[in-house]
Design a protein around this motif. Structure first.
Motif, mmCIF file in Angstrom:
data_model
loop_
_atom_site.group_PDB
_atom_site.id
_atom_site.type_symbol
_atom_site.label_atom_id
_atom_site.label_comp_id
_atom_site.label_asym_id
_atom_site.label_seq_id
_atom_site.Cartn_x
_atom_site.Cartn_y
_atom_site.Cartn_z
ATOM 1 N N PRO A 182 0.811 -1.229 0.000
ATOM 2 C CA PRO A 182 0.000 0.000 0.000
ATOM 3 C C PRO A 182 0.840 1.273 0.000
ATOM 4 N N ILE A 183 1.950 1.266 0.730
ATOM 5 C CA ILE A 183 2.795 2.468 0.768
ATOM 6 C C ILE A 183 3.397 2.744 -0.597
ATOM 7 N N ALA A 184 3.738 1.676 -1.333
ATOM 8 C CA ALA A 184 4.295 1.856 -2.671
ATOM 9 C C ALA A 184 3.228 2.357 -3.641
ATOM 10 N N VAL A 185 2.025 1.821 -3.545
ATOM 11 C CA VAL A 185 0.925 2.279 -4.400
ATOM 12 C C VAL A 185 0.646 3.756 -4.152
ATOM 13 N N PHE A 186 0.565 4.138 -2.885
ATOM 14 C CA PHE A 186 0.318 5.536 -2.536
ATOM 15 C C PHE A 186 1.438 6.432 -3.059
ATOM 16 N N PHE A 187 2.686 5.990 -2.924
ATOM 17 C CA PHE A 187 3.828 6.788 -3.356
ATOM 18 C C PHE A 187 3.829 6.978 -4.872
ATOM 19 N N PHE A 188 3.615 5.893 -5.618
ATOM 20 C CA PHE A 188 3.608 5.984 -7.076
ATOM 21 C C PHE A 188 2.416 6.803 -7.572
ATOM 22 N N ARG A 189 1.306 6.691 -6.891
ATOM 23 C CA ARG A 189 0.148 7.485 -7.285
ATOM 24 C C ARG A 189 0.433 8.968 -7.130
ATOM 25 N N GLN A 190 1.035 9.355 -6.011
ATOM 26 C CA GLN A 190 1.360 10.759 -5.793
ATOM 27 C C GLN A 190 2.371 11.261 -6.826
ATOM 28 N N LEU B 295 10.950 5.151 -8.816
ATOM 29 C CA LEU B 295 11.336 3.740 -8.773
ATOM 30 C C LEU B 295 12.603 3.545 -7.956
ATOM 31 N N GLY B 296 13.572 4.459 -8.136
ATOM 32 C CA GLY B 296 14.808 4.354 -7.369
ATOM 33 C C GLY B 296 14.579 4.547 -5.886
ATOM 34 N N ALA B 297 13.774 5.539 -5.523
ATOM 35 C CA ALA B 297 13.496 5.784 -4.104
ATOM 36 C C ALA B 297 12.756 4.617 -3.484
ATOM 37 N N MET B 298 11.754 4.099 -4.176
ATOM 38 C CA MET B 298 10.981 2.995 -3.620
ATOM 39 C C MET B 298 11.766 1.696 -3.622
ATOM 40 N N ALA B 299 12.714 1.526 -4.544
ATOM 41 C CA ALA B 299 13.566 0.334 -4.533
ATOM 42 C C ALA B 299 14.375 0.274 -3.243
ATOM 43 N N GLN C 211 21.032 6.003 -5.069
ATOM 44 C CA GLN C 211 21.005 7.216 -4.260
ATOM 45 C C GLN C 211 20.775 8.492 -5.083
ATOM 46 N N ARG C 212 21.165 8.500 -6.356
ATOM 47 C CA ARG C 212 20.952 9.710 -7.150
ATOM 48 C C ARG C 212 19.473 9.939 -7.446
ATOM 49 N N TYR C 213 18.667 8.857 -7.369
ATOM 50 C CA TYR C 213 17.225 9.008 -7.563
ATOM 51 C C TYR C 213 16.481 9.199 -6.250
ATOM 52 N N PHE C 214 17.137 8.901 -5.140
ATOM 53 C CA PHE C 214 16.427 8.806 -3.860
ATOM 54 C C PHE C 214 15.815 10.140 -3.446
ATOM 55 N N VAL C 215 16.646 11.190 -3.386
ATOM 56 C CA VAL C 215 16.171 12.488 -2.923
ATOM 57 C C VAL C 215 15.143 13.061 -3.886
ATOM 58 N N ALA C 216 15.408 12.965 -5.198
ATOM 59 C CA ALA C 216 14.476 13.496 -6.188
ATOM 60 C C ALA C 216 13.136 12.770 -6.129
ATOM 61 N N GLY C 217 13.175 11.448 -5.970
ATOM 62 C CA GLY C 217 11.944 10.680 -5.917
ATOM 63 C C GLY C 217 11.111 10.999 -4.701
ATOM 64 N N LEU C 218 11.747 11.103 -3.539
ATOM 65 C CA LEU C 218 11.009 11.415 -2.319
ATOM 66 C C LEU C 218 10.458 12.833 -2.341
ATOM 67 N N THR C 219 11.245 13.771 -2.874
ATOM 68 C CA THR C 219 10.811 15.167 -2.869
ATOM 69 C C THR C 219 9.611 15.385 -3.774
ATOM 70 N N VAL C 220 9.713 14.910 -5.027
ATOM 71 C CA VAL C 220 8.616 15.129 -5.976
ATOM 72 C C VAL C 220 7.396 14.337 -5.589
ATOM 73 N N GLY C 221 7.617 13.067 -5.193
ATOM 74 C CA GLY C 221 6.483 12.219 -4.828
ATOM 75 C C GLY C 221 5.783 12.680 -3.588
ATOM 76 N N GLY C 222 6.482 13.442 -2.733
ATOM 77 C CA GLY C 222 5.877 13.849 -1.479
ATOM 78 C C GLY C 222 5.074 15.128 -1.578
ATOM 79 N N VAL C 223 5.242 15.908 -2.634
ATOM 80 C CA VAL C 223 4.548 17.190 -2.717
ATOM 81 C C VAL C 223 3.470 17.217 -3.785
ATOM 82 N N LYS C 224 3.427 16.207 -4.639
ATOM 83 C CA LYS C 224 2.403 16.221 -5.688
ATOM 84 C C LYS C 224 1.068 15.810 -5.120
ATOM 85 N N GLY C 225 0.004 16.330 -5.739
ATOM 86 C CA GLY C 225 -1.342 15.944 -5.353
ATOM 87 C C GLY C 225 -1.839 16.753 -4.184
#
Length: 281
Positions: free
Chosen positions: A156-164, A200-204, A267-281
């Motif tokens: 569920p956390i991955a679904v929510f993250f990818f959706r955002q 994908l990198g952040a969630m991996a 790690q190069r995707y980690f910060v970008a993935g968390l930042t964008v995925g956390g503020v959208k929606g």
């Protein structure tokens, strides 16, 4: 403006020092374990785990034992690697598809389905554990790797993250691809999925860390000693008849290596993935 420029070097220095202190605090338990892993069992029982750096008793016998005699340890290691790798790949594949569909398509029951996903996020795993185990019994998946992996495939956390994250994808690319005759699967795999690489990198990393450290669910499902994962196998070293603290600590240090490799790789995707995925929606 001049005052801000004069203060900026000192502020940067203060920020760097603060982050260094925080890093040292976070790494402090690992530093203690690394030092203790070079101490014999008798010394550990006498003084306990500490920062004592006595070169007269420190040696590499614990690691020598792991690499030369602890064959079962490496069986547990390979089991954890296989389960974690399969879980991460399947979770990224299916969870990204579900999250993408919830973000870009309009269908009946979409909001209700997403509400269920959010609701499941609030339910502790311990509540879901018994019905999941009953399902594994009905499907005859107890004491199998499939029984460990399948309940974790669509997290569920991955679904929510990818959706955002997918909410911020440009839908104009989808319309252009449809005009060119591309199918919906082609749009997802060839156009949208590459744009979701940071997520994908952040969630991996997050899914890999969770699967690698998972203790409770494999403990419930697995029965055979040869099929144990590393956390369960290391726990068996502590028994009422003897405690192999030296091998346990050295083996625990070895478990950090795959997580470090995974983080370095993504790690190069980690910060970008968390930042964008956390503020959208």
């Amino acid at each position: 403006m001049k005052k801000r420029n004069k203060n900026s070097p000192s502020l940067k220095w203060l920020a760097n020092v603060s982050m260094a202190i925080i890093c040292l605090i976070a790494l402090f338990p690992i530093i203690i374990l690394i030092i203790s892993s070079f101490r014999p069992s008798s010394e550990l029982l006498r003084t306990g785990i500490s920062l004592t750096f006595d070169t007269s008793v420190m040696n590499i016998s614990n690691y020598t034992y792991i690499f030369t005699q602890a064959s079962q340890y490496w069986q547990w290691y390979m089991n954890s690697l296989a389960i974690s790798a399969i879980t991460v790949v399947l979770s990224l594949f299916f969870s990204s598809m579900v999250g993408y569909a919830l973000a870009v398509y309009d269908f009946r029951g979409k909001n209700l389905f997403f509400t269920f996903v959010v609701f499941i996020l609030m339910v502790p795993f311990e509540i879901l554990m018994l019905p999941l185990f009953q399902m594994m019994i009905n499907f005859q998946l107890v004491n199998s790797y499939a029984g460990v992996i399948l309940p974790m495939v669509v997290a569920p956390i991955a679904v929510f993250f990818f959706r955002q994250y997918a909410i911020g994808l440009p839908v104009q690319l989808m319309d252009a691809a449809r005009i060119d005759g591309s199918t919906e699967y082609g749009i997802f795999f060839k156009i949208m999925l590459p744009l979701m690489t940071p997520s994908l990198g952040a969630m991996a990393i997050l899914q890999g860390l969770g699967s690698w450290n998972n203790f409770l669910w494999p403990l419930i499902v697995l029965r055979s000693n040869d099929m144990f994962t590393l956390p369960i196998g290391l726990a068996t070293l502590l028994t009422p008849y003897g405690n192999n603290y030296d091998v346990l600590i050295a083996g625990s240090i070895m478990t950090i290596i795959p997580i470090i490799i995974l983080f370095i790789f993504f790690q190069r995707y980690f910060v970008a993935g968390l930042t964008v995925g956390g503020v959208k929606g």
